[in-house]
Scaffold this active site. Structure first.
Site, PDB file in Angstrom:
ATOM      1  N   HIS A  99       0.807  -1.227   0.000  1.00 45.66           N
ATOM      2  CA  HIS A  99       0.000   0.000   0.000  1.00 45.66           C
ATOM      3  C   HIS A  99       0.839   1.276   0.000  1.00 45.66           C
ATOM      4  O   HIS A  99       0.268   2.366  -0.056  1.00 45.66           O
ATOM      5  CB  HIS A  99      -0.925   0.017   1.221  1.00 45.66           C
ATOM      6  CG  HIS A  99      -1.918  -1.110   1.247  1.00 45.66           C
ATOM      7  ND1 HIS A  99      -2.957  -1.210   0.355  1.00 45.66           N
ATOM      8  CD2 HIS A  99      -2.021  -2.196   2.056  1.00 45.66           C
ATOM      9  CE1 HIS A  99      -3.678  -2.302   0.630  1.00 45.66           C
ATOM     10  NE2 HIS A  99      -3.115  -2.922   1.655  1.00 45.66           N
ATOM     11  N   HIS A 198     -32.675   5.475  19.145  1.00 43.66           N
ATOM     12  CA  HIS A 198     -31.836   6.256  18.234  1.00 43.66           C
ATOM     13  C   HIS A 198     -32.574   6.843  17.036  1.00 43.66           C
ATOM     14  O   HIS A 198     -32.021   7.667  16.326  1.00 43.66           O
ATOM     15  CB  HIS A 198     -30.642   5.411  17.787  1.00 43.66           C
ATOM     16  CG  HIS A 198     -29.781   4.990  18.941  1.00 43.66           C
ATOM     17  ND1 HIS A 198     -29.024   5.896  19.652  1.00 43.66           N
ATOM     18  CD2 HIS A 198     -29.593   3.793  19.539  1.00 43.66           C
ATOM     19  CE1 HIS A 198     -28.386   5.256  20.631  1.00 43.66           C
ATOM     20  NE2 HIS A 198     -28.723   3.984  20.589  1.00 43.66           N
ATOM     21  N   ARG A 235     -19.377  -1.346  20.597  1.00 44.54           N
ATOM     22  CA  ARG A 235     -20.469  -0.442  21.005  1.00 44.54           C
ATOM     23  C   ARG A 235     -21.813  -1.146  20.882  1.00 44.54           C
ATOM     24  O   ARG A 235     -22.686  -0.987  21.732  1.00 44.54           O
ATOM     25  CB  ARG A 235     -20.438   0.838  20.162  1.00 44.54           C
ATOM     26  CG  ARG A 235     -21.356   1.922  20.693  1.00 44.54           C
ATOM     27  CD  ARG A 235     -20.841   2.427  22.021  1.00 44.54           C
ATOM     28  NE  ARG A 235     -21.826   3.226  22.766  1.00 44.54           N
ATOM     29  CZ  ARG A 235     -22.749   2.711  23.554  1.00 44.54           C
ATOM     30  NH1 ARG A 235     -22.868   1.405  23.696  1.00 44.54           N
ATOM     31  NH2 ARG A 235     -23.582   3.505  24.204  1.00 44.54           N
ATOM     32  N   CYS A 239     -24.561  -1.788  23.890  1.00 40.42           N
ATOM     33  CA  CYS A 239     -25.969  -1.402  23.774  1.00 40.42           C
ATOM     34  C   CYS A 239     -26.866  -2.591  24.096  1.00 40.42           C
ATOM     35  O   CYS A 239     -27.847  -2.469  24.823  1.00 40.42           O
ATOM     36  CB  CYS A 239     -26.270  -0.924  22.353  1.00 40.42           C
ATOM     37  SG  CYS A 239     -26.614   0.831  22.211  1.00 40.42           S
TER      38      CYS A 239
END
Lengths: 278, 150
Positions: A99, A198, A235, A239
């Protein structure tokens, strides 16, 4: 007097942690204004505007992300830069071997997760590990390992400011549909779907927490609560546990499908990774 | 003699609602979302109910509902209607039904059912087959809510 001072300082700290968010602020990082508000894409039926989670954080947390010297996530980007040049694995290659400069990966983050050549939906972590195992003949990194978090932060940073733009049609469509169904499915003893908080309640306080739209354009995120970087799937797991639900595994097909759907809900928002949240 | 009576009384209290059957979660009968009869036959304790309403692991009512009576507690939520005057707006039977399973009255509500033990998807094993509150805790919170008049 001394006690008084300490008490005042404590009070100030408490106030700071609950200071109302400035939802009208602009996110300017190192002189570049990032897109934190965008018209909702057509495939997000119930929103008119999509909003970065940055808008929902306190002034102090917001400020940490505006200067790369203050952003604690940038330390890990530096660590990844070292790793970038290190040869690892039987093929004798480093990231740089293929890369060259990390900047060659600009734009990658905007399209993640993405269906691979075999028709499977892969998150950025899957692509990183494919590089490691196939090209470098090195050991894969664990999903939430520091190496992996550092590298996804470095790769995300190359796209900072670019709008999220994942493919949701063609081979991605069935994954997107799966993620969407999950978004509206109630899980756990608290029996809540992502949408309950949300979509229906962003901007409202839920006890001490200011509900955001749950956008993922800022990941990997430096979360003050974690005192470190964390992945999108971490995350999600948190939740689900909050609603007393058995989480899916990090890197699972389910979480990757949900990630695709959420990424599509943030179409038009700038990549912010590594962002800072509380 | 007095001492013995006291001991007997404590034993009775500890054993729960002697003589009265506790209504199991799946046996609750709703009437238009309301539940007219007590789950335990034992009157609720409003003081205990007030504590449960605050407790983050029990009622955690403040997560979503603002409540002036609990102004001393930090962080009141904004997700749901304030609880001020809730006893003026709803009857005892309605409030009991809302606590047990508010979805029987408000389809699609975000509010958890506090006395339901089945029908969940991917519930954490620790909570499998359990309700958020037990029957007497529901009655206690109900007794507390009935004190919230304006």
């Amino acid at each position: 007097m001394k006690i008084r001072t300490i008490t005042t300082a404590l009070a100030a700290a408490v106030l700071a942690s609950v200071a109302p968010a400035d939802e009208d602020a602009d996110l300017v990082v190192e002189g570049e204004t990032l897109i934190t508000r965008a018209p909702a894409p057509a495939h997000v039926e119930n929103l008119t505007e999509v909003l970065s989670g940055w808008l929902f954080r306190s002034d102090e947390t917001q400020a940490l992300q505006t200067d790369d010297f203050d952003n604690p996530g940038m330390i890990f980007v530096d660590q990844a830069l070292d790793t970038w040049d290190e040869v690892d694995g039987a093929a004798g290659k480093a990231c740089a071997s293929c890369h060259e400069d990390p900047s060659s990966l600009a734009g990658v983050r905007t399209t993640m997760p993405k269906v691979n050549e075999d028709g499977e939906l892969w998150a950025m972590e899957d692509y990183v590990n494919d590089c490691r195992t196939t090209r470098m003949e090195a050991e894969p990194w664990k999903w939430e390992s520091q190496d992996m978090l550092n590298m996804t932060a470095l790769v995300s940073l190359q796209s900072r400011g670019m709008p999220m733009n994942v493919a949701i049609d063609g081979p991605a469509q069935s994954y997107w549909e799966q993620g969407k169904e999950m978004y509206y499915t109630r899980y756990g003893q608290l029996d809540m779907a992502c949408a309950n908080c949300h979509e229906d309640n962003y901007g409202n306080m839920i006890r001490a927490d200011h509900l955001s739209q749950g956008q993922i354009n800022g990941f990997p995120v430096y979360r003050l609560k974690w005192a470190g970087l964390g992945s999108i799937h971490r995350r999600f797991k948190g939740c689900m546990e909050n609603i007393r639900a058995e989480p899916f595994k990090r890197g699972s097909d389910e979480f990757t499908a949900l990630e695709l759907y959420l990424a599509s809900r943030g179409e038009g928002l700038s990549v912010e990774g590594p962002s800072v949240r509380n | 003699m007095v001492r013995i009576s006291g001991a007997v009384l404590i034993a009775l209290l500890a054993a729960g609602p002697a003589g009265a059957e506790v209504v199991a979660p799946q046996q609750v009968i709703f009437d238009d979302g309301a539940v007219p009869s007590s789950l335990t036959g034992v009157p609720g304790n409003a003081e205990v109910g007030r504590t449960i309403a605050v407790d983050r692991k029990l009622g955690n009512c403040l997560a979503c509902h603002e409540n002036t009576d609990l102004a001393a507690e930090p962080f009141h939520g904004e997700v749901a209607p304030p609880l001020d005057g809730v006893a003026d707006r709803w009857s005892e039977a309605e409030l009991r039904g809302i606590l047990i399973n508010s979805k029987m009255m408000f389809e699609g509500t975000i509010m958890p059912a506090f006395y339901r033990d089945t029908g969940y998807s991917r519930i954490l094993p620790d909570f499998e087959g359990m309700t958020i509150l037990d029957a007497q805790q529901v009655e206690d919170v109900l007794a507390y809510l009935l004190t919230l008049t304006e």
